[in-house]
Design a protein around this motif. Structure first.
Motif, PDB file in Angstrom:
ATOM      1  N   MET A  27       2.518 -14.520   7.536  1.00  0.00           N
ATOM      2  CA  MET A  27       2.400 -13.666   6.364  1.00  0.00           C
ATOM      3  C   MET A  27       2.676 -12.211   6.729  1.00  0.00           C
ATOM      4  SD  MET A  27       1.785 -13.739   3.093  1.00  0.00           S
ATOM      5  CE  MET A  27       0.982 -15.280   2.817  1.00  0.00           C
ATOM      6  N   GLU A  28       2.196 -11.748   7.848  1.00  0.00           N
ATOM      7  CA  GLU A  28       2.404 -10.352   8.241  1.00  0.00           C
ATOM      8  C   GLU A  28       3.890 -10.045   8.372  1.00  0.00           C
ATOM      9  OE1 GLU A  28       1.097  -7.216  11.715  1.00  0.00           O
ATOM     10  OE2 GLU A  28       0.101  -9.137  11.568  1.00  0.00           O
ATOM     11  N   ARG A  29       4.657 -10.994   8.925  1.00  0.00           N
ATOM     12  CA  ARG A  29       6.086 -10.764   9.080  1.00  0.00           C
ATOM     13  C   ARG A  29       6.739 -10.570   7.715  1.00  0.00           C
ATOM     14  NH1 ARG A  29       9.395 -15.528  11.021  1.00  0.00           N
ATOM     15  NH2 ARG A  29      10.311 -15.462   9.000  1.00  0.00           N
ATOM     16  N   ASN A  30       6.352 -11.388   6.745  1.00  0.00           N
ATOM     17  CA  ASN A  30       6.897 -11.253   5.401  1.00  0.00           C
ATOM     18  C   ASN A  30       6.521  -9.919   4.781  1.00  0.00           C
ATOM     19  OD1 ASN A  30       7.965 -13.818   5.593  1.00  0.00           O
ATOM     20  ND2 ASN A  30       6.277 -14.780   4.511  1.00  0.00           N
ATOM     21  N   LEU A  31       5.318  -9.463   5.025  1.00  0.00           N
ATOM     22  CA  LEU A  31       4.853  -8.199   4.465  1.00  0.00           C
ATOM     23  C   LEU A  31       5.628  -7.023   5.043  1.00  0.00           C
ATOM     24  CD1 LEU A  31       2.778  -7.204   2.439  1.00  0.00           C
ATOM     25  CD2 LEU A  31       1.165  -6.958   4.308  1.00  0.00           C
ATOM     26  N   SER A  32       6.053  -7.138   6.282  1.00  0.00           N
ATOM     27  CA  SER A  32       6.777  -6.029   6.895  1.00  0.00           C
ATOM     28  C   SER A  32       8.141  -5.811   6.261  1.00  0.00           C
ATOM     29  CB  SER A  32       6.919  -6.256   8.401  1.00  0.00           C
ATOM     30  OG  SER A  32       7.746  -7.363   8.653  1.00  0.00           O
ATOM     31  N   ASN A  33       8.641  -6.795   5.529  1.00  0.00           N
ATOM     32  CA  ASN A  33       9.935  -6.668   4.861  1.00  0.00           C
ATOM     33  C   ASN A  33       9.805  -6.246   3.400  1.00  0.00           C
ATOM     34  OD1 ASN A  33      11.367  -7.463   7.163  1.00  0.00           O
ATOM     35  ND2 ASN A  33      10.981  -9.607   6.695  1.00  0.00           N
ATOM     36  N   VAL A  34       8.611  -5.921   2.983  1.00  0.00           N
ATOM     37  CA  VAL A  34       8.340  -5.584   1.589  1.00  0.00           C
ATOM     38  C   VAL A  34       8.397  -4.071   1.396  1.00  0.00           C
ATOM     39  CG1 VAL A  34       6.564  -5.676  -0.202  1.00  0.00           C
ATOM     40  CG2 VAL A  34       6.949  -7.652   1.250  1.00  0.00           C
ATOM     41  N   ASN A  35       8.878  -3.653   0.248  1.00  0.00           N
ATOM     42  CA  ASN A  35       8.934  -2.239  -0.111  1.00  0.00           C
ATOM     43  C   ASN A  35       7.537  -1.616   0.012  1.00  0.00           C
ATOM     44  OD1 ASN A  35       8.733   0.117  -1.898  1.00  0.00           O
ATOM     45  ND2 ASN A  35      10.769  -0.448  -2.596  1.00  0.00           N
ATOM     46  N   TRP A  36       7.472  -0.479   0.677  1.00  0.00           N
ATOM     47  CA  TRP A  36       6.189   0.183   0.912  1.00  0.00           C
ATOM     48  C   TRP A  36       5.446   0.484  -0.385  1.00  0.00           C
ATOM     49  CZ3 TRP A  36       1.944   0.981   3.126  1.00  0.00           C
ATOM     50  CH2 TRP A  36       1.170   2.102   2.858  1.00  0.00           C
ATOM     51  N   SER A  37       6.132   0.851  -1.443  1.00  0.00           N
ATOM     52  CA  SER A  37       5.430   1.187  -2.687  1.00  0.00           C
ATOM     53  C   SER A  37       4.658  -0.016  -3.233  1.00  0.00           C
ATOM     54  CB  SER A  37       6.394   1.742  -3.737  1.00  0.00           C
ATOM     55  OG  SER A  37       7.329   0.769  -4.120  1.00  0.00           O
ATOM     56  N   LEU A  38       5.159  -1.220  -3.015  1.00  0.00           N
ATOM     57  CA  LEU A  38       4.449  -2.424  -3.454  1.00  0.00           C
ATOM     58  C   LEU A  38       3.192  -2.638  -2.609  1.00  0.00           C
ATOM     59  CD1 LEU A  38       7.422  -4.909  -3.958  1.00  0.00           C
ATOM     60  CD2 LEU A  38       6.377  -3.369  -5.637  1.00  0.00           C
ATOM     61  N   VAL A  39       3.308  -2.397  -1.327  1.00  0.00           N
ATOM     62  CA  VAL A  39       2.155  -2.541  -0.426  1.00  0.00           C
ATOM     63  C   VAL A  39       1.113  -1.472  -0.755  1.00  0.00           C
ATOM     64  CG1 VAL A  39       1.402  -2.537   1.984  1.00  0.00           C
ATOM     65  CG2 VAL A  39       3.593  -3.579   1.366  1.00  0.00           C
ATOM     66  N   GLN A  40       1.565  -0.271  -1.000  1.00  0.00           N
ATOM     67  CA  GLN A  40       0.662   0.821  -1.356  1.00  0.00           C
ATOM     68  C   GLN A  40      -0.089   0.489  -2.651  1.00  0.00           C
ATOM     69  OE1 GLN A  40       2.704   4.528  -2.154  1.00  0.00           O
ATOM     70  NE2 GLN A  40       0.968   5.707  -1.405  1.00  0.00           N
ATOM     71  N   SER A  41       0.609  -0.085  -3.613  1.00  0.00           N
ATOM     72  CA  SER A  41      -0.038  -0.488  -4.862  1.00  0.00           C
ATOM     73  C   SER A  41      -1.056  -1.592  -4.609  1.00  0.00           C
ATOM     74  CB  SER A  41       1.016  -0.964  -5.869  1.00  0.00           C
ATOM     75  OG  SER A  41       1.841   0.105  -6.258  1.00  0.00           O
ATOM     76  N   PHE A  42      -0.699  -2.555  -3.776  1.00  0.00           N
ATOM     77  CA  PHE A  42      -1.623  -3.634  -3.421  1.00  0.00           C
ATOM     78  C   PHE A  42      -2.906  -3.058  -2.826  1.00  0.00           C
ATOM     79  CE2 PHE A  42      -3.166  -6.101   0.250  1.00  0.00           C
ATOM     80  CZ  PHE A  42      -3.701  -7.203  -0.410  1.00  0.00           C
ATOM     81  N   LEU A  43      -2.774  -2.144  -1.877  1.00  0.00           N
ATOM     82  CA  LEU A  43      -3.947  -1.552  -1.245  1.00  0.00           C
ATOM     83  C   LEU A  43      -4.810  -0.787  -2.239  1.00  0.00           C
ATOM     84  CD1 LEU A  43      -2.461  -0.317   2.138  1.00  0.00           C
ATOM     85  CD2 LEU A  43      -4.204  -2.092   1.815  1.00  0.00           C
ATOM     86  N   ALA A  44      -4.183  -0.046  -3.132  1.00  0.00           N
ATOM     87  CA  ALA A  44      -4.944   0.727  -4.115  1.00  0.00           C
ATOM     88  C   ALA A  44      -5.750  -0.198  -5.028  1.00  0.00           C
ATOM     89  CB  ALA A  44      -4.003   1.615  -4.927  1.00  0.00           C
ATOM     90  N   VAL A  45      -5.143  -1.296  -5.459  1.00  0.00           N
ATOM     91  CA  VAL A  45      -5.870  -2.240  -6.315  1.00  0.00           C
ATOM     92  C   VAL A  45      -6.966  -2.933  -5.508  1.00  0.00           C
ATOM     93  CG1 VAL A  45      -5.685  -4.308  -7.742  1.00  0.00           C
ATOM     94  CG2 VAL A  45      -3.924  -2.550  -7.886  1.00  0.00           C
TER      95      VAL A  45
ATOM     96  N   LEU B 162       5.155  -8.087  -5.945  1.00  0.00           N
ATOM     97  CA  LEU B 162       4.692  -8.437  -4.604  1.00  0.00           C
ATOM     98  C   LEU B 162       4.256  -9.901  -4.552  1.00  0.00           C
ATOM     99  CD1 LEU B 162       4.090  -7.582  -1.716  1.00  0.00           C
ATOM    100  CD2 LEU B 162       1.861  -6.743  -2.511  1.00  0.00           C
ATOM    101  N   GLU B 163       3.522 -10.336  -5.549  1.00  0.00           N
ATOM    102  CA  GLU B 163       3.090 -11.735  -5.598  1.00  0.00           C
ATOM    103  C   GLU B 163       4.296 -12.677  -5.676  1.00  0.00           C
ATOM    104  OE1 GLU B 163      -1.361 -11.598  -7.548  1.00  0.00           O
ATOM    105  OE2 GLU B 163       0.344 -11.565  -8.928  1.00  0.00           O
ATOM    106  N   ASP B 164       5.274 -12.327  -6.491  1.00  0.00           N
ATOM    107  CA  ASP B 164       6.485 -13.149  -6.601  1.00  0.00           C
ATOM    108  C   ASP B 164       7.252 -13.171  -5.283  1.00  0.00           C
ATOM    109  OD1 ASP B 164       5.855 -13.671  -9.232  1.00  0.00           O
ATOM    110  OD2 ASP B 164       7.344 -12.275 -10.059  1.00  0.00           O
ATOM    111  N   THR B 165       7.349 -12.025  -4.634  1.00  0.00           N
ATOM    112  CA  THR B 165       8.069 -11.925  -3.365  1.00  0.00           C
ATOM    113  C   THR B 165       7.416 -12.784  -2.292  1.00  0.00           C
ATOM    114  OG1 THR B 165       8.837  -9.697  -3.874  1.00  0.00           O
ATOM    115  CG2 THR B 165       8.815 -10.325  -1.546  1.00  0.00           C
ATOM    116  N   LEU B 166       6.083 -12.741  -2.233  1.00  0.00           N
ATOM    117  CA  LEU B 166       5.352 -13.494  -1.220  1.00  0.00           C
ATOM    118  C   LEU B 166       5.096 -14.941  -1.633  1.00  0.00           C
ATOM    119  CD1 LEU B 166       2.732 -10.792  -0.170  1.00  0.00           C
ATOM    120  CD2 LEU B 166       4.867 -11.406   0.999  1.00  0.00           C
TER     121      LEU B 166
ATOM    122  N   MET C  27       0.068  -1.129   8.027  1.00  0.00           N
ATOM    123  CA  MET C  27       1.303  -0.458   7.604  1.00  0.00           C
ATOM    124  C   MET C  27       1.018   0.982   7.168  1.00  0.00           C
ATOM    125  SD  MET C  27       3.294  -3.415   5.448  1.00  0.00           S
ATOM    126  CE  MET C  27       4.711  -2.369   5.071  1.00  0.00           C
ATOM    127  N   ARG C  28      -0.144   1.179   6.563  1.00  0.00           N
ATOM    128  CA  ARG C  28      -0.499   2.517   6.092  1.00  0.00           C
ATOM    129  C   ARG C  28      -0.681   3.432   7.284  1.00  0.00           C
ATOM    130  NH1 ARG C  28      -5.108   3.023   1.810  1.00  0.00           N
ATOM    131  NH2 ARG C  28      -6.016   1.545   3.213  1.00  0.00           N
TER     132      ARG C  28
END
Length: 79
Positions: A1-19, A46-50, A78-79
């Motif tokens: 899962m971590e490998r997949n997350l590293s290929n994700v747009n940072w803004s999506l990850v940032q939104s995930f963390l905020a929620v 992000l959910e669709d991507t993962l 990542m942050r």
């Protein structure tokens, strides 16, 4: 899962963390200075991507699923 997350747009990850931290789309949107619909789209993308659900809806907001809790440390790194 971590490998997949590293290929994700940072803004999506940032939104995930905020929620994950606030438990609410509206509070996270305020913190990130985004609209609530935009933040909701980020989470859905992000959910669709993962290919997994990251949050469950509850009366008091959103709660991480087991999968969401598993990827949170990678997102924080990542942050």
């Amino acid at each position: 899962m971590e490998r997949n997350l590293s290929n994700v747009n940072w803004s999506l990850v940032q939104s995930f963390l905020a929620v994950a931290e606030t438990g609410s789309l509206s509070h996270a949107a305020t913190a990130l200075k985004l609209s609530q619909p935009t933040l909701g789209r980020h989470i859905r993308t992000l959910e669709d991507t993962l290919g997994v659900a990251l949050f469950e809806r509850h009366r008091r907001g959103l709660r991480l699923t087991a999968t969401g809790a598993l990827i949170r440390p990678a997102a924080e790194d990542m942050r």
